[in-house]
Each structure stands twice: as C-alpha cells, then as structure tokens.
Scaffold this motif. Sequence first.
Motif, short mmCIF file in Angstrom:
data_model
loop_
_atom_site.label_atom_id
_atom_site.label_comp_id
_atom_site.label_asym_id
_atom_site.label_seq_id
_atom_site.Cartn_x
_atom_site.Cartn_y
_atom_site.Cartn_z
N GLY A 111 0.79 -1.23 0.00
CA GLY A 111 0.00 0.00 0.00
C GLY A 111 0.82 1.28 0.00
N LEU A 112 1.50 1.55 -1.10
CA LEU A 112 2.32 2.76 -1.16
C LEU A 112 1.46 4.01 -1.03
N ALA A 113 0.31 4.01 -1.71
CA ALA A 113 -0.56 5.19 -1.65
C ALA A 113 -1.05 5.42 -0.22
N ALA A 114 -1.40 4.31 0.47
CA ALA A 114 -1.85 4.43 1.86
C ALA A 114 -0.72 4.94 2.74
N SER A 115 0.52 4.49 2.45
CA SER A 115 1.67 4.97 3.23
C SER A 115 1.84 6.47 3.07
N ARG A 116 1.63 6.95 1.83
CA ARG A 116 1.75 8.39 1.59
C ARG A 116 0.70 9.16 2.40
N SER A 117 -0.54 8.65 2.40
CA SER A 117 -1.55 9.43 3.12
C SER A 117 -1.37 9.31 4.63
N GLN A 118 -0.93 8.13 5.10
CA GLN A 118 -0.62 8.00 6.54
C GLN A 118 0.51 8.95 6.94
N THR A 119 1.51 9.07 6.07
CA THR A 119 2.63 9.96 6.36
C THR A 119 2.14 11.40 6.46
N ALA A 120 1.30 11.80 5.51
CA ALA A 120 0.80 13.18 5.51
C ALA A 120 -0.03 13.46 6.77
N ASP A 121 -0.89 12.50 7.14
CA ASP A 121 -1.72 12.68 8.34
C ASP A 121 -0.84 12.78 9.60
N ALA A 122 0.16 11.90 9.67
CA ALA A 122 1.06 11.92 10.83
C ALA A 122 1.82 13.24 10.89
N CYS A 123 2.25 13.72 9.72
CA CYS A 123 3.00 14.98 9.67
C CYS A 123 2.18 16.13 10.24
N HIS A 143 16.10 8.95 -1.34
CA HIS A 143 16.24 8.38 -2.68
C HIS A 143 15.13 7.34 -2.93
N PRO A 144 14.54 7.36 -4.14
CA PRO A 144 13.42 6.44 -4.41
C PRO A 144 13.76 4.96 -4.27
N MET A 145 15.04 4.59 -4.29
CA MET A 145 15.39 3.19 -4.02
C MET A 145 14.99 2.79 -2.60
N LEU A 146 14.74 3.79 -1.75
CA LEU A 146 14.40 3.52 -0.35
C LEU A 146 12.90 3.61 -0.08
N ALA A 147 12.11 3.73 -1.16
CA ALA A 147 10.66 3.91 -0.98
C ALA A 147 10.01 2.73 -0.26
N GLY A 148 10.57 1.53 -0.44
CA GLY A 148 9.97 0.35 0.19
C GLY A 148 10.26 0.24 1.67
N ALA A 152 8.03 6.85 1.95
CA ALA A 152 7.34 7.04 0.67
C ALA A 152 7.55 8.45 0.15
N LEU A 153 8.24 9.26 0.92
CA LEU A 153 8.49 10.66 0.52
C LEU A 153 9.86 10.72 -0.17
N CYS A 154 9.84 10.83 -1.49
CA CYS A 154 11.10 10.62 -2.24
C CYS A 154 11.54 11.80 -3.09
N THR A 155 10.74 12.81 -3.25
CA THR A 155 11.20 13.92 -4.09
C THR A 155 10.98 15.26 -3.38
N LEU A 156 11.76 16.23 -3.82
CA LEU A 156 11.60 17.59 -3.28
C LEU A 156 10.23 18.14 -3.65
N ALA A 157 9.72 17.77 -4.83
CA ALA A 157 8.40 18.27 -5.24
C ALA A 157 7.33 17.80 -4.26
N GLU A 158 7.39 16.50 -3.87
CA GLU A 158 6.41 16.00 -2.89
C GLU A 158 6.58 16.70 -1.55
#
Length: 278
Positions: A111-123, A143-148, A152-158
């Motif tokens: 659940g990468l998408a769920a991880s992103r939203s959990q991260t945002a909520d926690a933040c 670095h995106p090699m560490l996304a797993g 899940a936060l891998c770019t400056l844009a995000e």
Amino acid sequence: MPVEIVMNHATFRKAWRFDAFVEACAAAGMRRVSIWGNEVAEIGLDAARARLRDSGMRAFGYNRAGPLLAGDPARRAELMAAAKAEIETAAALGSDHILLFPGGLPGGSKGLAASRSQTADACAILNDHAGNCGIALALEPLHPMLAGDRTALCTLAEANRLCDRLGANAGIVIDSYHVWWDAELEAQTALAGSRGRILGFHVNDWLIPTRDMVTDRGMMGDGVIDLAGMWSMVLRAGYDGPVEVEIFSEHWWAQDPDEVLALALERCAAIFSDEAAR
Ligand code: ZN
C-alpha cells in the motif's frame, strides 16, 4: 565569513559515543552538531544537555521522529506517542529542527498510496506538536530506491507540496545523496527557498558503484555529485544555514574518526565556498 560546517553523528556512528563526538567537534572549532535520539537516550537527557552546554555547542538537527507507519491502529498510536516524545527531547536540547522519518511500508504491505496518506496525516499532527514545542519539523525526501523500506516521501516536489499543506513550522532538509539525480532539483530547491523552508543541507557523495543503498555513501568529492553546483543552487535559493556532513558508510566507519573528521573538513573547505552564490 567561512561557511559553517556541522557534523552529523551518523558519520562517526561506530567510533564515537555522544560525549566523544561532541568534544571532537568542539575541538575542531565547530559550534553546532547534529545528533541522534538513541545516543541521547544512552546517556540521558540531562547529561546530553550538560555536555552540549559545557563544550559550548548547540544542537542543529535532531534525528529523529519516526518510524510512524503501521497497519495496526494501536501500533500506529504507539509510534506516534514515541515520535512526540522525541520531539520533546529535541526541543529540550534546543535543537534547530527534528528530522521526520516515516519508515517503510508496514510488513508485507503493497500500500504505497496508503503509506503516503498516513505519512501526511502523521506529519500534520507532529508538525502541530513540534510547533507547540518550539522546534521546526524537517521533511527529508529520501532516494526512491528507499521507498519500500524507509519512506514514501522521495522527491523535493512531494516535500514542497506537503509543506504547503502543513504550513508554517514545517520545512525541508536537502540531502545531496537523495536528490542529486532529480531533473527538478533546481526548480524545487528554488521553490523551497522562496517559501523560506530550507532547514538544512546534508552532504556526502554518490559512488559508482554504490554497493549498499544505506551504508555506502561517499566522502564529498569521491563520487559523481556536483556538490559545488548544488551548494550554489541552495545559496541562490536563499539558504543561510550550515553545510552538514552526513556519511553513512561502512568504509568510513572503519577508519580513524579523527582522520575522517579532518578529511571531511578539508573536502568541505575545498568544495563549499561562501562565494558560490555570486
Ligand atoms: Zn540526510
């Protein structure tokens, strides 16, 4: 004015405990250090605070708040409570910012998408807590090699988009190892700078080949990152903080720490100039 250099304790993780690390940095003429919560826990908050005070040093970055992600809500609540306690410790030590570390996908999850939203909520929750404690919350895209297994936060844009949502008190640490490859590096650095949210600049290098994604970072100048170019970019974006040396490396951990410190300072003096923005 010479560029201020800060050492991250991770660079000397296997050789020096908290006291020795702080003393070595003070003896080398530095004014601030970036520290780790597990090292503070080892000697206790009061002793850590006394050691910093007695050596005339201040805490810059504090690692870290997290991991935060879990499939089970009860476990997630425990992790959030621990992250809040880390924020309180970081603030009690007078740290400039605390690094957010979301952690990897909960065991076996896709659940990468769920991880992103959990991260945002926690933040959002942790940023409020950090604000109340008087310390900035630093998002550090990895670095995106560490996304797993790391974040899940891998770019400056995000990170910029998330900071827009979080509002004041949240900022970004730019680590050369993690973002040097990004075609949007300059634009996103400029955007972060224009919003006054660049909290730190971590340096190290990308070796070819890189034998381990976490523990084979290079000494500045030994790899392929245009560090002088990145520094110039960060300065042009309005950053006025220090250069922070953070080298996770089995190779450098095995060397004499005094020699690693001297070499890191020598490389920094050669690469990072206060003329870079002109
Ligand atoms: Zn870093």
